[in-house]
Design a protein around this motif. Structure first.
Motif, PDB file in Angstrom:
ATOM      1  N   MET A   1     -34.576 -43.363  19.338  1.00  0.00           N
ATOM      2  CA  MET A   1     -34.271 -43.739  17.916  1.00  0.00           C
ATOM      3  C   MET A   1     -32.941 -44.550  17.670  1.00  0.00           C
ATOM      4  O   MET A   1     -31.825 -44.072  18.219  1.00  0.00           O
ATOM      5  N   ASP A 151     -23.600 -34.083  12.489  1.00  0.00           N
ATOM      6  CA  ASP A 151     -23.362 -35.178  13.388  1.00  0.00           C
ATOM      7  C   ASP A 151     -21.961 -35.874  13.110  1.00  0.00           C
ATOM      8  O   ASP A 151     -21.660 -36.429  12.030  1.00  0.00           O
ATOM      9  N   PHE A 154     -23.886 -39.801  12.705  1.00  0.00           N
ATOM     10  CA  PHE A 154     -25.188 -39.877  11.695  1.00  0.00           C
ATOM     11  C   PHE A 154     -25.110 -39.111  10.639  1.00  0.00           C
ATOM     12  O   PHE A 154     -24.638 -37.896  10.926  1.00  0.00           O
ATOM     13  N   PHE A 156     -26.874 -36.487   9.909  1.00  0.00           N
ATOM     14  CA  PHE A 156     -27.644 -35.357   9.727  1.00  0.00           C
ATOM     15  C   PHE A 156     -26.956 -34.316  10.383  1.00  0.00           C
ATOM     16  O   PHE A 156     -25.646 -34.482  10.951  1.00  0.00           O
ATOM     17  N   PHE A 177     -32.516 -29.085  16.783  1.00  0.00           N
ATOM     18  CA  PHE A 177     -32.437 -30.681  17.082  1.00  0.00           C
ATOM     19  C   PHE A 177     -30.770 -30.604  17.611  1.00  0.00           C
ATOM     20  O   PHE A 177     -30.078 -30.873  16.715  1.00  0.00           O
ATOM     21  N   GLU A 179     -29.062 -32.264  20.598  1.00  0.00           N
ATOM     22  CA  GLU A 179     -28.134 -33.270  21.269  1.00  0.00           C
ATOM     23  C   GLU A 179     -27.165 -34.065  20.245  1.00  0.00           C
ATOM     24  O   GLU A 179     -27.400 -34.426  19.371  1.00  0.00           O
ATOM     25  N   ALA A 317     -35.986 -38.966  17.407  1.00  0.00           N
ATOM     26  CA  ALA A 317     -36.713 -38.267  18.219  1.00  0.00           C
ATOM     27  C   ALA A 317     -35.628 -37.832  19.193  1.00  0.00           C
ATOM     28  O   ALA A 317     -34.764 -38.184  19.582  1.00  0.00           O
ATOM     29  N   LEU A 318     -36.141 -36.395  19.574  1.00  0.00           N
ATOM     30  CA  LEU A 318     -35.408 -35.758  20.855  1.00  0.00           C
ATOM     31  C   LEU A 318     -36.342 -35.311  21.823  1.00  0.00           C
ATOM     32  O   LEU A 318     -37.233 -34.550  21.539  1.00  0.00           O
ATOM     33  N   GLU A 319     -35.731 -35.598  23.177  1.00  0.00           N
ATOM     34  CA  GLU A 319     -36.621 -35.294  24.236  1.00  0.00           C
ATOM     35  C   GLU A 319     -36.570 -33.730  24.784  1.00  0.00           C
ATOM     36  O   GLU A 319     -36.244 -33.286  25.866  1.00  0.00           O
ATOM     37  N   HIS A 338     -40.628 -43.109  25.650  1.00  0.00           N
ATOM     38  CA  HIS A 338     -39.272 -42.897  25.595  1.00  0.00           C
ATOM     39  C   HIS A 338     -39.012 -41.428  26.048  1.00  0.00           C
ATOM     40  O   HIS A 338     -38.141 -41.007  26.955  1.00  0.00           O
ATOM     41  N   GLU A 339     -39.373 -40.529  24.954  1.00  0.00           N
ATOM     42  CA  GLU A 339     -39.194 -39.031  25.119  1.00  0.00           C
ATOM     43  C   GLU A 339     -39.492 -38.373  26.429  1.00  0.00           C
ATOM     44  O   GLU A 339     -39.018 -37.385  27.218  1.00  0.00           O
ATOM     45  N   HIS A 342     -37.435 -39.117  29.304  1.00  0.00           N
ATOM     46  CA  HIS A 342     -36.368 -38.187  29.178  1.00  0.00           C
ATOM     47  C   HIS A 342     -36.330 -36.798  30.093  1.00  0.00           C
ATOM     48  O   HIS A 342     -35.707 -36.186  30.465  1.00  0.00           O
ATOM     49  N   GLU A 361     -30.188 -42.762  28.395  1.00  0.00           N
ATOM     50  CA  GLU A 361     -31.089 -43.477  27.380  1.00  0.00           C
ATOM     51  C   GLU A 361     -31.491 -45.154  28.054  1.00  0.00           C
ATOM     52  O   GLU A 361     -32.528 -45.633  27.601  1.00  0.00           O
ATOM     53  N   PHE A 407     -25.398 -43.665  21.342  1.00  0.00           N
ATOM     54  CA  PHE A 407     -26.704 -43.633  21.052  1.00  0.00           C
ATOM     55  C   PHE A 407     -26.660 -45.200  20.338  1.00  0.00           C
ATOM     56  O   PHE A 407     -27.496 -45.515  19.500  1.00  0.00           O
ATOM     57  N   TYR A 412     -28.680 -48.095  25.079  1.00  0.00           N
ATOM     58  CA  TYR A 412     -30.087 -48.214  25.444  1.00  0.00           C
ATOM     59  C   TYR A 412     -30.592 -49.328  26.102  1.00  0.00           C
ATOM     60  O   TYR A 412     -31.137 -49.307  27.136  1.00  0.00           O
TER      61      TYR A 412
HETATM   62  N1  TRP Z   1     -31.834 -38.853  22.742  1.00  0.00           N
HETATM   63  C1  TRP Z   1     -32.605 -39.280  21.646  1.00  0.00           C
HETATM   64  C2  TRP Z   1     -33.321 -40.305  22.190  1.00  0.00           C
HETATM   65  O1  TRP Z   1     -33.010 -41.442  22.346  1.00  0.00           O
HETATM   66  C3  TRP Z   1     -31.481 -39.756  20.712  1.00  0.00           C
HETATM   67  C4  TRP Z   1     -30.507 -38.812  19.917  1.00  0.00           C
HETATM   68  C5  TRP Z   1     -30.523 -37.438  20.152  1.00  0.00           C
HETATM   69  C6  TRP Z   1     -29.701 -39.092  18.890  1.00  0.00           C
HETATM   70  N2  TRP Z   1     -29.345 -37.187  19.663  1.00  0.00           N
HETATM   71  C7  TRP Z   1     -28.995 -38.101  18.663  1.00  0.00           C
HETATM   72  C8  TRP Z   1     -29.268 -40.368  18.144  1.00  0.00           C
HETATM   73  C9  TRP Z   1     -27.965 -37.928  17.783  1.00  0.00           C
HETATM   74  C10 TRP Z   1     -28.289 -40.390  17.491  1.00  0.00           C
HETATM   75  C11 TRP Z   1     -27.667 -39.228  17.179  1.00  0.00           C
HETATM   76  O2  TRP Z   1     -34.681 -40.014  22.348  1.00  0.00           O
END
Ligand code: TRP
Ligand code: ZN
Length: 562
Positions: A1, A151, A154, A156, A177, A179, A317-319, A338-339, A342, A361, A407, A412
């Protein structure tokens, strides 16, 4: 994402490493008696971007977790975890990462052991030495509120998520969530991707609430007061990849998918929050097909089960292992691909350092191109679009030097283009062998960029390694070559014409070159009829005499379709 608004917040404080490790009561005394404080005896893993995480020399082998949530949708939880810990080197004490509630008890092989919790520094110290090569089972009990970890980049928070239901106080949800380092908000762990571990995860929730975690479902116990279910994650995964979801989720089973070793069936189950629109559910119905297409390139899917858990929160999204965490807004085929990718790249082949996150990524993004081709779309056009985006937005060498690069578009798209360049260089059969070997751990179970380079050198040759190094290291955007159109065969012709798809001088210009030699061999795939037309495309490394003199260029040759 990659659609989240970026704040300007730079590094989360990581400079005062020593101070951050100190238990709060020791902060004042730290200046005078540093050598006496237990925290000074702990060395973190030494991550380039997250220097305080983990303990060097500590190998967490398994976590046996029991998590109880009596009020879903709030941050309240209680936990009981037994970690099987091994010392790779002599450890004067054990240090786990933990930002969660107060620990009320610690046991070492079942016997009480002194401990100290530094909640501000995020460390839980177990005050007993573990000699090199030895193993201990450390049990920790805690209850209270999950930690809150913004974070660094970002808008969140990472780790334990609470989603209240405004209409129904008992109908809230929670999920992880994590990562890169959020698992420590609800679980004491060696919270670094270089130390993957297996998990047994038992969740106790109110009756009627669904609960799910990474791995295969085991025992289920229902009493009038509680629903308890155990999941077994029997292959090691990095701590950030641990999935946990609980709430009013609807489970949707699909037929097993023959994407496991030797075509064995992978169990398929997705989870949706109440009222999920059919348009949101629809792309998940292609998950089986996606696993089959990806396993064709990457080798067998590495776990026994796979699915997605859809969440309403606004997050990337997270894998998460065996069960990707998919926001409603990320519910597209592309992100599902994508996920899923991963699960091989990131969850099975884990990162040595967060600065190497492009490895995760880049491979996952490249899977989007492979899937596009599987759908009959033009993969090269997608690669061209990525290249154009990077040229427009700017790019950087692949190894991240700050958390805000982890990220970004370079991780990516440039990461994916690096793999595309290897594919064009090596040809599809060799590239497939390369992907399968890498996914099977031939470059290492825990990898850094250097491991990939060494593996590329070993399997695809020195030319490929040189090529990859350009993508890894060059400050500017490397070219993936000249595109030569309409050739019957490079060997029957001394002239080639096409266009320069590179980023340097002459980018986008028509090219007319004289072919004076080849370096790594053009792979020509004549059709069965003997027609020298290329069935698909042929790629290679040519030496061309162009206006500027003789030079080598990486060349992709297309048959012109009219
Ligand atoms: N790994 C995730 C993906 O690309 C993205 C992601 C995980 C991420 N943690 C994050 C993006 C923290 C921004 C901030 O599928
Ligand atoms: Zn990703």
């Amino acid at each position: 994402m990659r659609c989240v608004v970026r704040s300007s917040n730079p590094l989360r404080g990581g400079l005062l490493v020593g101070a951050m490790l100190l238990p709060a009561p020791f902060l004042a005394a730290a200046q005078t008696v540093p050598a006496a404080s237990p925290a000074t005896q702990v060395r973190p893993v030494g991550d380039t971007l997250y220097p305080t995480l983990g303990q060097a020399g500590l190998d967490a082998v398994h976590y046996d977790v029991h998590l109880t949530v009596t009020q879903p949708g709030t941050r309240a939880l209680s936990g009981d975890v037994t970690a099987t810990l091994r010392a790779r080197q002599s450890l004067p004490l054990i240090s786990l990462d933990f930002l969660g509630p107060a620990v009320t008890a610690a046991l070492w092989d079942g016997q009480p052991v002194p401990f100290r919790q530094d909640r501000a520094g995020g460390k839980l110290l177990i005050l007993r030495a573990l000699p090199a090569g030895q193993e201990a089972r450390v049990t920790l009990r805690y209850a209270g509120m999950a930690g809150v970890l913004p974070d660094p980049v970002f808008p969140f928070t990472l780790g334990w998520q609470a989603v209240p239901d405004p209409r129904n106080a008992a109908g809230g949800a929670n999920f992880a969530f994590s990562e890169p380092d959020g698992t420590r908000t609800f679980l004491p762990v060696n919270d670094h991707p270089s130390d993957p571990a297996t998990f047994t995860f038992t969740l106790t929730v109110p009756p009627g609430t669904a609960a799910v975690a990474s791995g295969e479902r085991g025992r289920v116990t229902d009493t009038p007061g509680a629903h308890t279910v155990t999941f077994h994650q029997t292959r090691p995964i990095p701590t950030y990849a641990l999935a946990v979801h609980l709430g009013p989720l609807e489970a949707v089973d699909s037929p097993g998918v023959p994407a496991g070793p030797g075509g064995t069936l992978i169990a398929r189950r997705d989870y949706f929050p109440p009222g999920t629109a059919d348009a949101v559910r629809a792309p998940y119905r292609r998950t089986g097909e996606i696993l089959e297409a990806l396993s064709d390139w990457f080798g067998p899917y590495p776990f026994a089960t796979y699915g997605s858990a859809v969440v309403t929160a606004r997050l990337p999204a997270l894998e998460t292992a065996t069960l990707s965490t998919m926001p409603v807004t990320s519910s597209s085929e592309r992100v599902i691909v994508h996920e899923a990718a991963h699960q091989w790249f990131g969850n099975t082949v884990a990162l040595r350092d967060w600065s190497d996150v492009w490895l995760n990524e880049g491979f996952a993004t490249y899977a989007e191109l492979l899937w596009a081709e599987h759908q009959g779309q033009d993969g090269q056009a997608l690669a061209d679009a990525w290249h154009a985006t990077l040229q427009r937005r700017g790019t950087r060498p692949l190894i991240a030097v700050t958390p805000d690069q982890m990220f970004d578009t370079s991780a990516y798209q440039r990461g994916a283009l690096a793999l595309h360049a290897l594919r064009l260089h090596a040809g599809d059969p060799a590239f497939r062998r390369f992907l399968r070997g890498y996914a099977a751990g031939e470059a290492g179970a825990v990898v850094g960029t250097g491991d990939l380079l060494a593996y590329v050198h070993r399997t695809l040759g020195p030319g490929a390694a040189v090529l990859l190094r350009q993508w890894v290291e060059a400050p500017e955007l490397p070219s993936y070559g000249l595109r030569l159109n309409g050739l019957q065969s490079p060997f029957n012709r001394s002239e080639a014409s096409g266009s320069n798809t590179g980023s340097g001088r002459g980018a986008g210009n028509p090219v007319k070159s004289r072919i004076v030699g080849e370096t790594n061999g053009i792979r020509v795939a004549p059709t069965r009829s003997g027609n020298p037309d290329f069935a698909l495309r042929n790629v290679g490394y040519l030496t061309l005499a162009a206006a500027g003199g003789v030079r080598s260029a990486h060349v992709a040759i297309w048959k012109e379709h009219r």
